[in-house]
Design a protein around this motif. Structure first.
Motif, PDB file in Angstrom:
ATOM      1  N   LYS A 115       0.762  -1.047   0.001  1.00  0.00           N
ATOM      2  CA  LYS A 115       0.034   0.022  -0.144  1.00  0.00           C
ATOM      3  C   LYS A 115       0.952   1.330  -0.075  1.00  0.00           C
ATOM      4  O   LYS A 115       2.202   1.249   0.446  1.00  0.00           O
ATOM      5  N   ILE A 116       0.244   2.417  -0.040  1.00  0.00           N
ATOM      6  CA  ILE A 116       0.903   3.692  -0.199  1.00  0.00           C
ATOM      7  C   ILE A 116       1.864   3.986   0.781  1.00  0.00           C
ATOM      8  O   ILE A 116       2.887   4.470   0.565  1.00  0.00           O
ATOM      9  N   PRO A 117       1.302   3.883   1.884  1.00  0.00           N
ATOM     10  CA  PRO A 117       2.161   4.193   3.263  1.00  0.00           C
ATOM     11  C   PRO A 117       3.598   3.305   3.325  1.00  0.00           C
ATOM     12  O   PRO A 117       4.521   3.998   3.567  1.00  0.00           O
ATOM     13  N   ALA A 118       3.280   2.088   2.725  1.00  0.00           N
ATOM     14  CA  ALA A 118       4.551   1.211   3.064  1.00  0.00           C
ATOM     15  C   ALA A 118       5.729   1.529   1.871  1.00  0.00           C
ATOM     16  O   ALA A 118       6.929   1.471   2.012  1.00  0.00           O
ATOM     17  N   ILE A 119       4.990   1.932   0.818  1.00  0.00           N
ATOM     18  CA  ILE A 119       5.880   2.260  -0.290  1.00  0.00           C
ATOM     19  C   ILE A 119       6.567   3.671  -0.075  1.00  0.00           C
ATOM     20  O   ILE A 119       7.802   3.796  -0.241  1.00  0.00           O
ATOM     21  N   CYS A 120       5.737   4.590   0.388  1.00  0.00           N
ATOM     22  CA  CYS A 120       6.413   5.815   1.003  1.00  0.00           C
ATOM     23  C   CYS A 120       7.501   5.549   1.845  1.00  0.00           C
ATOM     24  O   CYS A 120       8.367   6.431   1.833  1.00  0.00           O
ATOM     25  N   LYS A 121       7.297   4.874   2.770  1.00  0.00           N
ATOM     26  CA  LYS A 121       8.436   4.527   3.829  1.00  0.00           C
ATOM     27  C   LYS A 121       9.787   3.847   3.139  1.00  0.00           C
ATOM     28  O   LYS A 121      10.933   4.379   3.320  1.00  0.00           O
ATOM     29  N   GLU A 122       9.558   3.152   2.259  1.00  0.00           N
ATOM     30  CA  GLU A 122      10.483   2.689   1.240  1.00  0.00           C
ATOM     31  C   GLU A 122      11.495   3.673   0.650  1.00  0.00           C
ATOM     32  O   GLU A 122      12.773   3.727   0.541  1.00  0.00           O
ATOM     33  N   LEU A 123      10.609   4.910   0.248  1.00  0.00           N
ATOM     34  CA  LEU A 123      11.306   5.783  -0.582  1.00  0.00           C
ATOM     35  C   LEU A 123      11.591   6.680   0.072  1.00  0.00           C
ATOM     36  O   LEU A 123      12.064   7.894  -0.603  1.00  0.00           O
ATOM     37  N   ASN A 124      11.211   6.940   1.360  1.00  0.00           N
ATOM     38  CA  ASN A 124      11.450   8.050   2.107  1.00  0.00           C
ATOM     39  C   ASN A 124      10.617   9.294   1.834  1.00  0.00           C
ATOM     40  O   ASN A 124      11.294  10.481   1.652  1.00  0.00           O
ATOM     41  N   ILE A 125       9.373   9.143   1.540  1.00  0.00           N
ATOM     42  CA  ILE A 125       8.443  10.389   1.044  1.00  0.00           C
ATOM     43  C   ILE A 125       7.621  10.354   2.044  1.00  0.00           C
ATOM     44  O   ILE A 125       7.052   9.475   2.831  1.00  0.00           O
ATOM     45  N   ASP A 126       7.336  11.614   2.636  1.00  0.00           N
ATOM     46  CA  ASP A 126       6.303  11.996   3.495  1.00  0.00           C
ATOM     47  C   ASP A 126       4.861  11.490   3.243  1.00  0.00           C
ATOM     48  O   ASP A 126       4.321  11.601   2.204  1.00  0.00           O
ATOM     49  N   CYS A 127       4.241  10.865   4.186  1.00  0.00           N
ATOM     50  CA  CYS A 127       2.750  10.225   3.983  1.00  0.00           C
ATOM     51  C   CYS A 127       2.050  10.418   5.169  1.00  0.00           C
ATOM     52  O   CYS A 127       2.448   9.961   6.370  1.00  0.00           O
ATOM     53  N   ILE A 128       1.017  11.194   4.964  1.00  0.00           N
ATOM     54  CA  ILE A 128      -0.138  11.469   6.278  1.00  0.00           C
ATOM     55  C   ILE A 128      -1.308  11.212   5.976  1.00  0.00           C
ATOM     56  O   ILE A 128      -1.601  10.847   4.629  1.00  0.00           O
ATOM     57  N   GLY A 129      -2.211  10.985   7.046  1.00  0.00           N
ATOM     58  CA  GLY A 129      -3.496  11.114   6.782  1.00  0.00           C
ATOM     59  C   GLY A 129      -4.262  12.338   6.709  1.00  0.00           C
ATOM     60  O   GLY A 129      -3.690  13.396   6.972  1.00  0.00           O
ATOM     61  N   LEU A 130      -5.729  12.522   6.521  1.00  0.00           N
ATOM     62  CA  LEU A 130      -6.213  13.703   6.398  1.00  0.00           C
ATOM     63  C   LEU A 130      -6.504  14.409   7.838  1.00  0.00           C
ATOM     64  O   LEU A 130      -6.457  15.849   7.668  1.00  0.00           O
ATOM     65  N   PRO A 131      -6.490  13.655   8.808  1.00  0.00           N
ATOM     66  CA  PRO A 131      -6.650  14.636  10.305  1.00  0.00           C
ATOM     67  C   PRO A 131      -4.918  15.394  10.244  1.00  0.00           C
ATOM     68  O   PRO A 131      -5.127  16.545  10.808  1.00  0.00           O
ATOM     69  N   LYS A 132      -4.093  14.559   9.819  1.00  0.00           N
ATOM     70  CA  LYS A 132      -2.889  15.393  10.050  1.00  0.00           C
ATOM     71  C   LYS A 132      -2.770  16.552   9.147  1.00  0.00           C
ATOM     72  O   LYS A 132      -2.364  17.665   9.182  1.00  0.00           O
ATOM     73  N   LEU A 133      -3.206  16.755   7.910  1.00  0.00           N
ATOM     74  CA  LEU A 133      -3.311  17.425   6.785  1.00  0.00           C
ATOM     75  C   LEU A 133      -4.093  18.699   7.425  1.00  0.00           C
ATOM     76  O   LEU A 133      -3.712  19.793   7.278  1.00  0.00           O
ATOM     77  N   ILE A 134      -5.440  18.503   7.883  1.00  0.00           N
ATOM     78  CA  ILE A 134      -6.185  19.580   8.510  1.00  0.00           C
ATOM     79  C   ILE A 134      -5.359  19.976   9.565  1.00  0.00           C
ATOM     80  O   ILE A 134      -5.645  21.309   9.770  1.00  0.00           O
ATOM     81  N   GLU A 135      -4.902  19.279  10.447  1.00  0.00           N
ATOM     82  CA  GLU A 135      -4.031  19.807  11.549  1.00  0.00           C
ATOM     83  C   GLU A 135      -2.953  20.755  10.989  1.00  0.00           C
ATOM     84  O   GLU A 135      -2.635  22.009  11.570  1.00  0.00           O
ATOM     85  N   ILE A 136      -2.293  20.689   9.825  1.00  0.00           N
ATOM     86  CA  ILE A 136      -1.360  21.353   9.579  1.00  0.00           C
ATOM     87  C   ILE A 136      -1.719  22.728   8.895  1.00  0.00           C
ATOM     88  O   ILE A 136      -1.188  23.972   9.152  1.00  0.00           O
ATOM     89  N   PHE A 137      -2.989  22.710   8.286  1.00  0.00           N
ATOM     90  CA  PHE A 137      -3.618  23.634   7.918  1.00  0.00           C
ATOM     91  C   PHE A 137      -4.679  24.499   8.817  1.00  0.00           C
ATOM     92  O   PHE A 137      -5.383  25.377   8.379  1.00  0.00           O
ATOM     93  N   ASN A 138      -4.751  24.192  10.051  1.00  0.00           N
ATOM     94  CA  ASN A 138      -5.496  24.433  11.043  1.00  0.00           C
ATOM     95  C   ASN A 138      -5.762  26.011  10.944  1.00  0.00           C
ATOM     96  O   ASN A 138      -6.963  26.573  11.262  1.00  0.00           O
ATOM     97  N   LYS A 139      -4.536  26.506  10.875  1.00  0.00           N
ATOM     98  CA  LYS A 139      -4.850  28.248  11.009  1.00  0.00           C
ATOM     99  C   LYS A 139      -5.429  28.648   9.893  1.00  0.00           C
ATOM    100  O   LYS A 139      -6.108  29.468  10.022  1.00  0.00           O
ATOM    101  N   ASP A 140      -5.163  28.352   8.788  1.00  0.00           N
ATOM    102  CA  ASP A 140      -5.669  28.803   7.591  1.00  0.00           C
ATOM    103  C   ASP A 140      -7.205  28.385   7.498  1.00  0.00           C
ATOM    104  O   ASP A 140      -8.099  29.255   7.145  1.00  0.00           O
ATOM    105  N   ILE A 141      -7.759  27.308   8.018  1.00  0.00           N
ATOM    106  CA  ILE A 141      -9.227  27.039   7.822  1.00  0.00           C
ATOM    107  C   ILE A 141      -9.623  27.794   8.958  1.00  0.00           C
ATOM    108  O   ILE A 141     -10.976  28.326   8.851  1.00  0.00           O
TER     109      ILE A 141
END
Length: 191
Positions: A152-178
């Motif tokens: 799955k995507i998160p496992a492949i991202c881990k292998e490639l060293n690419i950041d992978c997050i879920g929707l709650p984390k995305l909203i947390e990152i942009f909480n101020k903008d929202i």
């Protein structure tokens, strides 16, 4: 920072966040981030959204199918290195042993046409440019519970060293903008 958003995230957004979005703040926020090029919708993700969960995503988020906002991936092709990674690191070795060469080749070709592969390929492409900060947003987990040949995507991202997050984390990152958008919308409604 740019974010490639997977189909599973759009489904979660519509099911769990949009029902509480009475003032269309979430809708407007995501649409604006896509227009600004910060959030990326790939053509394969848009297509998947057209047939998952009874088309709930395209019914609720009309911008998902707006051709002007979709990133096309027709010219995005896997390299020889990617094929090697696919065969060795991204492959569920147990599942692979259960298949013959023809089945593996067919499943590989199918996978390369799907949104998951295109998301990974696009992320790799972006990391090679000067603007190399990319995060993939998906609700998938690393556990391989579907007996598919590829991880799955998160496992492949881990292998490639690419950041992978879920929707709650995305909203947390942009909480101020929202929050700013909510206050602005509330002020407009009062006047």
């Amino acid at each position: 920072m740019r974010f490639i958003i997977d189909t599973s995230t759009w489904v979660s957004l519509v099911k769990y966040y949009k029902p509480f979005d009475n003032s269309s703040v979430i809708y407007d926020f995501f649409k604006q981030k896509i227009k600004d090029g910060e959030f990326i919708i790939l053509s394969e993700v848009s297509n998947e959204c057209s047939f998952v969960s009874r088309k709930i995503v395209i019914k609720e988020l009309d911008f998902i199918t707006n051709k002007k906002l979709i990133t096309k991936t027709t010219e995005l092709l896997p390299t020889k290195k990617f094929y090697n990674l696919l065969e060795n690191q991204f492959c569920n070795q147990f599942q692979k042993r259960l298949l013959n060469e023809t089945e593996i080749e067919n499943l590989t070709n199918e996978f390369l046409k799907e949104a998951d592969a295109k998301i990974i390929l696009k992320a790799i492409e972006i990391t090679k440019t000067l603007d190399n900060e990319i995060t993939i947003v998906t609700e998938e987990t690393t556990s391989n519970n579907d007996n598919k040949l590829f991880k799955k995507i998160p496992a492949i991202c881990k292998e490639l060293n690419i950041d992978c997050i879920g929707l709650p984390k995305l909203i947390e990152i942009f909480n101020k903008d929202i929050s700013i958008m909510i206050k602005s919308t509330s002020a407009k409604q009062r006047t």
